[in-house]
Scaffold this active site. Sequence first.
Site, PDB file in Angstrom:
ATOM      1  CD  GLU A   1     -28.384  -6.413  11.668  1.00  0.00           C
ATOM      2  OE1 GLU A   1     -28.374  -5.426  12.419  1.00  0.00           O
ATOM      3  OE2 GLU A   1     -28.407  -6.316  10.425  1.00  0.00           O
TER       4      GLU A   1
ATOM      5  CG  HIS B   1     -26.094  -4.040   9.171  1.00  0.00           C
ATOM      6  ND1 HIS B   1     -27.343  -4.456   8.790  1.00  0.00           N
ATOM      7  CD2 HIS B   1     -25.597  -3.351   8.124  1.00  0.00           C
ATOM      8  CE1 HIS B   1     -27.600  -4.041   7.553  1.00  0.00           C
ATOM      9  NE2 HIS B   1     -26.547  -3.370   7.114  1.00  0.00           N
TER      10      HIS B   1
ATOM     11  CB  CYS C   1     -28.480  -0.577   7.079  1.00  0.00           C
ATOM     12  SG  CYS C   1     -27.317  -0.401   5.717  1.00  0.00           S
TER      13      CYS C   1
END
Lengths: 264, 209
Positions: free
Chosen positions: B193, B191, B82
Amino acid sequence: MINKRIIFSLLYADGFFHLSRNFRLQKVGNVEWIKNNYGFGETCNFIDELIITFVKRNPTFEDYIQYFDDINKLRKKIFVPIILGGRIMSFKNVKNCFLNGSDKVLINTLFYNDPGKITEFSNYYGKQAISLMVDYKIINEKDKLKFISYKNCGQDVGENIDEKFINKINNLPCGEVIFNSIDNDGNGSGINLDIVKLLANIKKPLLMMGGAGKPEHISKTLKLEKVSGVVTANLFNFLGTGLKKAREECFVSGIKLPIFDEEI
Amino acid sequence: MKKKIHILDCGFGNIESVKNALDYLEIDNHILDNLNNIKNISHLILPGVGNFNTCIDILKKKELIHQIKNYVEKKNFLLGICVGMQLLFEYGDEGGGTEGIKLFKGNCKRLENINNLPLPHIGFNVVKKPNSLMWKDINENSNFYFVHEYGIDENQLKGEADIKYGVTKYTNKFISYVENKHGNIFGAQFHPEKSQSNGLKFLRNFSIL
Protein backbone atom coordinates in the site's frame (compact mmCIF):
# COMPACT_ATOMS: atom_id res chain seq x y z
CA MET A 1 20.53 -3.20 -1.76
CA ILE A 2 18.45 -0.49 -0.15
CA ASN A 3 17.91 2.81 -1.94
CA LYS A 4 18.50 6.27 -0.56
CA ARG A 5 15.45 8.40 0.19
CA ILE A 6 14.21 11.89 -0.70
CA ILE A 7 11.54 12.97 1.74
CA PHE A 8 9.27 15.98 1.39
CA SER A 9 8.06 17.70 4.52
CA LEU A 10 5.02 19.91 5.03
CA LEU A 11 4.22 22.10 8.02
CA TYR A 12 0.56 22.61 8.91
CA ALA A 13 -1.38 24.94 11.19
CA ASP A 14 -4.72 26.78 11.11
CA GLY A 15 -5.84 25.28 7.82
CA PHE A 16 -2.67 26.29 5.99
CA PHE A 17 0.66 24.84 5.00
CA HIS A 18 3.61 26.98 5.99
CA LEU A 19 7.08 27.87 4.87
CA SER A 20 9.65 27.91 7.64
CA ARG A 21 12.81 29.98 7.85
CA ASN A 22 14.94 29.51 10.95
CA PHE A 23 11.76 28.10 12.51
CA ARG A 24 9.71 31.23 11.83
CA LEU A 25 6.56 30.28 9.98
CA GLN A 26 5.02 31.95 6.96
CA LYS A 27 1.58 30.97 5.75
CA VAL A 28 1.65 29.73 2.13
CA GLY A 29 -1.55 28.01 1.09
CA ASN A 30 -4.31 25.65 2.08
CA VAL A 31 -4.78 22.03 1.07
CA GLU A 32 -6.17 23.06 -2.34
CA TRP A 33 -3.08 25.22 -2.97
CA ILE A 34 -0.85 22.26 -2.18
CA LYS A 35 -2.86 19.97 -4.42
CA ASN A 36 -2.82 22.52 -7.27
CA ASN A 37 0.86 23.37 -7.01
CA TYR A 38 2.24 19.96 -6.25
CA GLY A 39 -0.44 17.77 -7.85
CA PHE A 40 0.34 15.09 -5.31
CA GLY A 41 -0.50 12.08 -7.44
CA GLU A 42 2.33 13.20 -9.75
CA THR A 43 4.70 14.63 -7.12
CA CYS A 44 4.72 11.42 -5.16
CA ASN A 45 6.43 9.73 -8.09
CA PHE A 46 9.49 11.77 -7.12
CA ILE A 47 9.55 11.43 -3.35
CA ASP A 48 10.06 8.37 -1.18
CA GLU A 49 8.14 9.53 1.87
CA LEU A 50 6.08 12.48 3.05
CA ILE A 51 6.27 14.10 6.49
CA ILE A 52 3.45 16.34 7.69
CA THR A 53 4.06 18.19 10.94
CA PHE A 54 1.30 19.87 12.91
CA VAL A 55 2.88 23.10 14.18
CA LYS A 56 -0.16 24.76 15.77
CA ARG A 57 0.61 26.02 19.26
CA ASN A 58 -1.85 24.95 21.97
CA PRO A 59 -4.20 23.23 19.53
CA THR A 60 -7.85 22.80 20.41
CA PHE A 61 -9.97 19.75 19.63
CA GLU A 62 -11.35 21.65 16.60
CA ASP A 63 -7.80 22.36 15.36
CA TYR A 64 -7.08 18.62 15.38
CA ILE A 65 -10.32 17.90 13.52
CA GLN A 66 -9.40 20.43 10.82
CA TYR A 67 -5.83 19.09 10.61
CA PHE A 68 -6.85 15.46 10.16
CA ASP A 69 -9.60 16.48 7.76
CA ASP A 70 -7.04 18.18 5.52
CA ILE A 71 -4.60 15.26 5.83
CA ASN A 72 -7.35 12.94 4.69
CA LYS A 73 -8.06 15.17 1.67
CA LEU A 74 -4.38 15.26 0.75
CA ARG A 75 -3.47 11.60 1.04
CA LYS A 76 -5.99 10.13 -1.42
CA LYS A 77 -3.40 9.65 -4.16
CA ILE A 78 -0.33 9.21 -1.98
CA PHE A 79 1.14 5.72 -2.03
CA VAL A 80 4.42 6.40 -0.28
CA PRO A 81 4.72 6.32 3.51
CA ILE A 82 3.25 9.25 5.41
CA ILE A 83 4.82 10.32 8.70
CA LEU A 84 2.65 12.52 10.89
CA GLY A 85 4.26 14.53 13.65
CA GLY A 86 3.92 17.56 15.87
CA ARG A 87 2.33 17.78 19.32
CA ILE A 88 2.71 14.06 19.93
CA MET A 89 2.63 13.68 23.68
CA SER A 90 0.40 10.70 24.37
CA PHE A 91 -0.56 7.26 23.11
CA LYS A 92 -3.90 8.77 22.08
CA ASN A 93 -2.06 11.27 19.81
CA VAL A 94 -0.18 8.39 18.15
CA LYS A 95 -3.33 6.35 17.70
CA ASN A 96 -5.12 9.31 16.11
CA CYS A 97 -2.27 9.69 13.63
CA PHE A 98 -2.57 6.03 12.57
CA LEU A 99 -6.35 6.35 12.33
CA ASN A 100 -5.84 9.22 9.91
CA GLY A 101 -3.47 7.66 7.45
CA SER A 102 -0.11 7.80 9.19
CA ASP A 103 2.37 4.97 8.62
CA LYS A 104 4.93 6.28 11.12
CA VAL A 105 4.93 9.07 13.69
CA LEU A 106 7.48 11.81 14.28
CA ILE A 107 8.69 12.55 17.82
CA ASN A 108 10.68 15.54 19.03
CA THR A 109 10.09 17.15 22.43
CA LEU A 110 8.95 13.92 24.06
CA PHE A 111 12.46 12.53 23.56
CA TYR A 112 13.75 15.07 26.10
CA ASN A 113 10.76 15.37 28.42
CA ASP A 114 9.36 11.87 28.68
CA PRO A 115 11.27 9.21 26.71
CA GLY A 116 9.40 6.47 28.58
CA LYS A 117 6.36 7.36 26.47
CA ILE A 118 8.34 6.47 23.35
CA THR A 119 8.92 3.00 24.81
CA GLU A 120 5.17 2.74 25.39
CA PHE A 121 4.48 3.61 21.73
CA SER A 122 7.12 1.23 20.42
CA ASN A 123 5.84 -1.66 22.55
CA TYR A 124 2.60 -1.33 20.65
CA TYR A 125 3.46 -0.18 17.14
CA GLY A 126 7.07 -1.37 16.97
CA LYS A 127 10.09 0.90 17.10
CA GLN A 128 10.29 1.08 13.31
CA ALA A 129 7.07 3.09 13.35
CA ILE A 130 8.70 5.93 15.30
CA SER A 131 10.94 8.57 13.74
CA LEU A 132 12.93 10.94 15.93
CA MET A 133 13.53 14.54 14.85
CA VAL A 134 16.52 16.31 16.42
CA ASP A 135 16.49 20.07 15.79
CA TYR A 136 19.93 21.54 16.32
CA LYS A 137 22.08 24.66 16.14
CA ILE A 138 25.80 25.07 15.73
CA ILE A 139 27.65 27.41 18.05
CA ASN A 140 31.21 28.49 17.37
CA GLU A 141 32.86 28.52 20.79
CA LYS A 142 36.51 29.56 20.81
CA ASP A 143 36.94 28.34 17.21
CA LYS A 144 35.44 24.99 18.14
CA LEU A 145 32.05 23.97 16.78
CA LYS A 146 29.51 22.95 19.38
CA PHE A 147 26.29 21.21 18.40
CA ILE A 148 23.24 21.83 20.59
CA SER A 149 19.85 20.17 20.24
CA TYR A 150 16.59 22.05 20.79
CA LYS A 151 13.04 21.07 21.72
CA ASN A 152 9.60 22.74 21.59
CA CYS A 153 9.86 23.82 17.94
CA GLY A 154 13.37 25.16 18.49
CA GLN A 155 12.39 27.35 21.44
CA ASP A 156 14.16 25.57 24.29
CA VAL A 157 17.63 24.13 24.60
CA GLY A 158 17.68 20.35 24.72
CA GLU A 159 21.07 18.69 25.14
CA ASN A 160 24.60 18.86 23.77
CA ILE A 161 25.04 16.57 20.81
CA ASP A 162 27.96 14.38 21.81
CA GLU A 163 28.72 10.66 22.19
CA LYS A 164 26.47 10.43 25.26
CA PHE A 165 23.60 11.94 23.27
CA ILE A 166 24.29 9.58 20.37
CA ASN A 167 24.21 6.57 22.70
CA LYS A 168 20.91 7.82 24.06
CA ILE A 169 19.50 7.83 20.53
CA ASN A 170 20.94 4.38 19.79
CA ASN A 171 19.20 3.03 22.89
CA LEU A 172 15.90 4.76 22.15
CA PRO A 173 13.22 2.45 20.72
CA CYS A 174 12.80 4.42 17.52
CA GLY A 175 13.41 3.47 13.90
CA GLU A 176 15.32 6.39 12.43
CA VAL A 177 16.63 9.82 13.29
CA ILE A 178 16.37 13.10 11.37
CA PHE A 179 18.87 15.85 12.17
CA ASN A 180 17.33 19.20 11.28
CA SER A 181 19.49 22.34 11.20
CA ILE A 182 17.66 25.35 12.68
CA ASP A 183 20.42 27.64 11.30
CA ASN A 184 19.90 26.42 7.74
CA ASP A 185 16.14 25.92 7.94
CA GLY A 186 14.52 27.44 4.86
CA ASN A 187 17.56 29.42 3.72
CA GLY A 188 18.32 27.18 0.74
CA SER A 189 22.08 27.52 1.30
CA GLY A 190 22.77 23.79 1.45
CA ILE A 191 22.58 21.09 4.06
CA ASN A 192 25.05 21.36 6.91
CA LEU A 193 27.35 18.39 6.69
CA ASP A 194 29.69 19.35 9.56
CA ILE A 195 27.54 17.35 11.91
CA VAL A 196 27.63 14.11 9.91
CA LYS A 197 31.15 13.20 11.14
CA LEU A 198 29.97 13.62 14.71
CA LEU A 199 27.11 11.20 14.00
CA ALA A 200 29.36 8.39 12.78
CA ASN A 201 28.26 6.11 15.62
CA ILE A 202 24.52 6.46 15.04
CA LYS A 203 23.28 2.92 14.42
CA LYS A 204 19.88 3.82 13.00
CA PRO A 205 19.06 5.18 9.55
CA LEU A 206 20.22 8.82 9.51
CA LEU A 207 18.34 11.53 7.62
CA MET A 208 19.50 15.12 7.15
CA MET A 209 17.24 18.17 6.95
CA GLY A 210 17.50 21.95 6.69
CA GLY A 211 18.96 24.02 3.88
CA ALA A 212 18.23 22.06 0.71
CA GLY A 213 17.64 24.77 -1.88
CA LYS A 214 18.56 23.06 -5.11
CA PRO A 215 18.99 19.53 -6.45
CA GLU A 216 22.79 19.51 -5.93
CA HIS A 217 22.32 20.05 -2.19
CA ILE A 218 20.32 16.85 -2.04
CA SER A 219 22.65 14.77 -4.21
CA LYS A 220 25.78 15.97 -2.35
CA THR A 221 24.28 14.87 0.96
CA LEU A 222 22.98 11.55 -0.32
CA LYS A 223 26.42 10.68 -1.63
CA LEU A 224 27.57 10.34 1.98
CA GLU A 225 27.49 6.66 2.91
CA LYS A 226 26.27 7.45 6.42
CA VAL A 227 23.21 9.34 5.20
CA SER A 228 20.10 7.28 4.33
CA GLY A 229 17.96 10.17 3.20
CA VAL A 230 17.40 13.91 2.83
CA VAL A 231 14.33 15.78 4.01
CA THR A 232 13.31 19.07 2.41
CA ALA A 233 10.51 21.33 3.56
CA ASN A 234 10.98 24.27 1.25
CA LEU A 235 7.67 24.76 -0.50
CA PHE A 236 9.02 27.28 -3.02
CA ASN A 237 12.43 25.83 -3.87
CA PHE A 238 10.89 22.61 -5.11
CA LEU A 239 7.67 23.97 -6.53
CA GLY A 240 6.40 22.50 -9.80
CA THR A 241 8.97 20.09 -11.18
CA GLY A 242 11.57 20.82 -8.46
CA LEU A 243 11.35 17.43 -6.79
CA LYS A 244 11.50 15.67 -10.15
CA LYS A 245 14.67 17.62 -11.03
CA ALA A 246 16.19 16.77 -7.66
CA ARG A 247 15.60 13.10 -8.29
CA GLU A 248 17.06 13.31 -11.79
CA GLU A 249 20.14 15.06 -10.44
CA CYS A 250 20.59 12.17 -7.99
CA PHE A 251 20.36 9.61 -10.79
CA VAL A 252 23.02 11.53 -12.76
CA SER A 253 25.22 11.56 -9.66
CA GLY A 254 24.98 7.78 -9.39
CA ILE A 255 22.79 7.76 -6.30
CA LYS A 256 20.53 4.75 -6.02
CA LEU A 257 16.86 5.71 -5.85
CA PRO A 258 13.81 3.75 -6.96
CA ILE A 259 12.10 4.87 -10.16
CA PHE A 260 8.36 5.45 -9.96
CA ASP A 261 7.08 6.54 -13.29
CA GLU A 262 4.36 4.13 -14.05
CA GLU A 263 0.70 4.95 -13.92
CA ILE A 264 -1.77 2.35 -12.77
CA MET B 1 -12.97 -9.60 -11.75
CA LYS B 2 -11.97 -7.68 -8.63
CA LYS B 3 -13.32 -9.36 -5.49
CA LYS B 4 -14.33 -7.54 -2.36
CA ILE B 5 -11.47 -7.35 0.14
CA HIS B 6 -11.96 -7.28 3.89
CA ILE B 7 -9.36 -5.64 6.10
CA LEU B 8 -9.01 -7.10 9.57
CA ASP B 9 -8.73 -4.31 12.12
CA CYS B 10 -7.03 -5.78 15.16
CA GLY B 11 -6.27 -2.40 16.69
CA PHE B 12 -2.78 -2.20 15.25
CA GLY B 13 -1.55 -1.33 11.80
CA ASN B 14 -2.03 1.34 9.20
CA ILE B 15 -5.54 0.24 8.25
CA GLU B 16 -6.39 3.56 6.63
CA SER B 17 -3.41 3.39 4.25
CA VAL B 18 -4.47 -0.07 3.07
CA LYS B 19 -8.05 1.14 2.63
CA ASN B 20 -6.81 4.21 0.74
CA ALA B 21 -4.93 2.03 -1.78
CA LEU B 22 -7.92 -0.27 -2.29
CA ASP B 23 -10.24 2.71 -2.75
CA TYR B 24 -7.90 4.14 -5.39
CA LEU B 25 -7.91 0.78 -7.21
CA GLU B 26 -11.71 0.81 -7.01
CA ILE B 27 -11.69 -2.46 -5.12
CA ASP B 28 -14.75 -2.83 -2.94
CA ASN B 29 -13.51 -3.14 0.65
CA HIS B 30 -14.69 -3.28 4.21
CA ILE B 31 -12.98 -3.06 7.59
CA LEU B 32 -14.02 -5.60 10.21
CA ASP B 33 -12.76 -6.51 13.66
CA ASN B 34 -13.61 -10.21 13.85
CA LEU B 35 -14.46 -13.15 11.62
CA ASN B 36 -17.28 -14.58 13.71
CA ASN B 37 -20.58 -15.25 12.01
CA ILE B 38 -19.49 -13.40 8.89
CA LYS B 39 -20.19 -15.13 5.64
CA ASN B 40 -19.11 -14.49 2.07
CA ILE B 41 -15.60 -13.30 2.84
CA SER B 42 -13.11 -14.60 0.32
CA HIS B 43 -10.23 -12.11 0.47
CA LEU B 44 -8.82 -10.88 3.77
CA ILE B 45 -5.88 -8.61 4.56
CA LEU B 46 -4.10 -8.70 7.92
CA PRO B 47 -2.25 -5.38 7.87
CA GLY B 48 0.59 -4.59 10.13
CA VAL B 49 2.46 -1.86 11.84
CA GLY B 50 3.18 -3.30 15.22
CA ASN B 51 5.27 -5.23 17.68
CA PHE B 52 5.00 -9.03 17.14
CA ASN B 53 4.40 -9.85 20.79
CA THR B 54 1.75 -7.17 21.28
CA CYS B 55 -0.01 -8.13 18.05
CA ILE B 56 -0.21 -11.79 19.03
CA ASP B 57 -1.57 -10.79 22.45
CA ILE B 58 -4.29 -8.77 20.75
CA LEU B 59 -5.15 -11.62 18.36
CA LYS B 60 -5.40 -14.00 21.32
CA LYS B 61 -7.59 -11.66 23.35
CA LYS B 62 -9.92 -11.18 20.39
CA GLU B 63 -9.88 -14.96 19.74
CA LEU B 64 -8.75 -14.21 16.21
CA ILE B 65 -6.04 -16.87 15.86
CA HIS B 66 -8.60 -19.65 15.77
CA GLN B 67 -10.85 -17.61 13.47
CA ILE B 68 -8.01 -16.93 11.00
CA LYS B 69 -7.05 -20.62 10.94
CA ASN B 70 -10.65 -21.61 10.26
CA TYR B 71 -10.91 -19.00 7.55
CA VAL B 72 -7.87 -20.22 5.57
CA GLU B 73 -8.74 -23.91 6.05
CA LYS B 74 -11.74 -23.21 3.82
CA LYS B 75 -9.25 -22.14 1.10
CA ASN B 76 -10.18 -18.49 1.42
CA PHE B 77 -7.46 -15.98 0.52
CA LEU B 78 -5.37 -14.27 3.20
CA LEU B 79 -2.66 -11.64 2.75
CA GLY B 80 -0.50 -10.65 5.73
CA ILE B 81 1.44 -7.40 5.41
CA CYS B 82 4.66 -6.62 7.33
CA VAL B 83 4.09 -7.77 10.91
CA GLY B 84 0.87 -9.26 9.50
CA MET B 85 3.12 -11.59 7.48
CA GLN B 86 5.47 -12.29 10.38
CA LEU B 87 2.52 -13.36 12.53
CA LEU B 88 1.76 -16.15 10.04
CA PHE B 89 5.02 -17.90 11.05
CA GLU B 90 5.72 -20.17 14.01
CA TYR B 91 7.54 -17.84 16.33
CA GLY B 92 8.63 -14.21 16.68
CA ASP B 93 11.42 -12.83 18.86
CA GLU B 94 10.23 -9.22 18.92
CA GLY B 95 8.94 -8.05 22.28
CA GLY B 96 10.29 -11.00 24.25
CA GLY B 97 9.42 -13.95 22.03
CA THR B 98 6.10 -15.65 21.46
CA GLU B 99 4.41 -18.18 19.19
CA GLY B 100 2.77 -16.99 15.99
CA ILE B 101 -0.27 -18.23 14.07
CA LYS B 102 1.85 -21.08 12.63
CA LEU B 103 0.63 -21.15 9.05
CA PHE B 104 4.24 -21.22 7.84
CA LYS B 105 7.33 -22.83 9.34
CA GLY B 106 10.06 -20.51 10.55
CA ASN B 107 11.04 -18.04 13.23
CA CYS B 108 11.03 -14.28 12.88
CA LYS B 109 14.30 -12.96 14.30
CA ARG B 110 16.10 -9.62 14.42
CA LEU B 111 17.88 -8.96 11.13
CA GLU B 112 21.62 -9.59 11.36
CA ASN B 113 23.63 -6.59 12.46
CA ILE B 114 26.46 -6.72 9.94
CA ASN B 115 28.25 -4.68 7.29
CA ASN B 116 27.78 -1.51 9.32
CA LEU B 117 24.28 -1.12 7.90
CA PRO B 118 21.78 0.71 10.09
CA LEU B 119 18.81 -1.10 11.58
CA PRO B 120 15.82 -1.12 11.14
CA HIS B 121 15.73 -1.76 7.40
CA ILE B 122 13.80 1.27 6.13
CA GLY B 123 13.21 2.33 2.54
CA PHE B 124 12.67 0.93 -0.92
CA ASN B 125 14.41 -2.31 -1.78
CA VAL B 126 14.19 -4.97 -4.45
CA VAL B 127 12.26 -8.24 -4.19
CA LYS B 128 13.53 -11.27 -6.08
CA LYS B 129 10.08 -12.49 -7.01
CA PRO B 130 8.82 -16.02 -7.51
CA ASN B 131 6.60 -17.16 -10.36
CA SER B 132 3.14 -16.47 -9.02
CA LEU B 133 -0.14 -14.85 -10.04
CA MET B 134 0.45 -12.34 -7.24
CA TRP B 135 3.39 -10.98 -9.25
CA LYS B 136 1.62 -10.68 -12.59
CA ASP B 137 2.69 -7.54 -14.54
CA ILE B 138 5.32 -6.66 -11.93
CA ASN B 139 8.82 -6.35 -13.38
CA GLU B 140 11.88 -8.18 -12.10
CA ASN B 141 13.83 -6.15 -9.55
CA SER B 142 10.91 -3.88 -8.74
CA ASN B 143 11.19 -1.79 -5.58
CA PHE B 144 8.91 -2.08 -2.58
CA TYR B 145 8.82 -0.15 0.68
CA PHE B 146 10.16 -1.89 3.79
CA VAL B 147 10.15 -0.75 7.40
CA HIS B 148 11.12 -3.52 9.83
CA GLU B 149 13.86 -4.75 12.14
CA TYR B 150 12.78 -8.39 12.33
CA GLY B 151 12.43 -10.88 9.51
CA ILE B 152 12.57 -14.52 8.45
CA ASP B 153 16.00 -15.54 7.20
CA GLU B 154 15.99 -17.09 3.74
CA ASN B 155 17.58 -20.30 5.08
CA GLN B 156 14.47 -21.02 7.15
CA LEU B 157 12.42 -21.81 4.05
CA LYS B 158 15.07 -23.56 2.01
CA GLY B 159 13.95 -27.11 1.34
CA GLU B 160 10.30 -26.34 2.11
CA ALA B 161 8.53 -28.11 -0.72
CA ASP B 162 5.75 -26.27 -2.54
CA ILE B 163 6.27 -22.99 -0.72
CA LYS B 164 6.88 -20.09 -3.08
CA TYR B 165 8.85 -17.20 -1.73
CA GLY B 166 10.60 -14.00 -2.67
CA VAL B 167 13.86 -12.78 -1.16
CA THR B 168 15.35 -9.39 -0.40
CA LYS B 169 18.95 -8.64 0.50
CA TYR B 170 19.84 -6.23 3.27
CA THR B 171 22.17 -7.26 6.08
CA ASN B 172 21.17 -10.86 5.41
CA LYS B 173 18.81 -12.32 2.82
CA PHE B 174 15.33 -12.51 4.26
CA ILE B 175 11.91 -13.69 3.10
CA SER B 176 10.12 -10.67 1.65
CA TYR B 177 7.22 -12.64 0.15
CA VAL B 178 5.73 -16.04 0.92
CA GLU B 179 2.90 -18.13 -0.53
CA ASN B 180 1.64 -21.53 0.63
CA LYS B 181 1.29 -24.57 -1.59
CA HIS B 182 -2.47 -24.15 -1.98
CA GLY B 183 -1.97 -20.61 -3.21
CA ASN B 184 -4.38 -19.07 -0.72
CA ILE B 185 -2.11 -17.76 2.06
CA PHE B 186 0.30 -14.94 1.22
CA GLY B 187 2.67 -12.77 3.18
CA ALA B 188 4.50 -9.59 2.20
CA GLN B 189 7.22 -8.21 4.45
CA PHE B 190 7.00 -4.99 2.41
CA HIS B 191 4.10 -2.57 2.39
CA PRO B 192 2.32 -2.84 -0.99
CA GLU B 193 0.00 0.00 0.00
CA LYS B 194 3.09 2.25 0.26
CA SER B 195 5.04 0.98 -2.74
CA GLN B 196 3.70 3.16 -5.52
CA SER B 197 2.55 1.45 -8.74
CA ASN B 198 4.41 -1.80 -7.92
CA GLY B 199 2.48 -2.20 -4.69
CA LEU B 200 -0.82 -1.21 -6.25
CA LYS B 201 -0.38 -3.91 -8.91
CA PHE B 202 0.35 -6.42 -6.15
CA LEU B 203 -2.87 -5.52 -4.32
CA ARG B 204 -4.83 -5.59 -7.56
CA ASN B 205 -3.45 -9.07 -8.29
CA PHE B 206 -4.64 -10.23 -4.86
CA SER B 207 -8.13 -8.90 -5.57
CA ILE B 208 -8.48 -10.84 -8.84
CA LEU B 209 -7.44 -14.25 -7.47
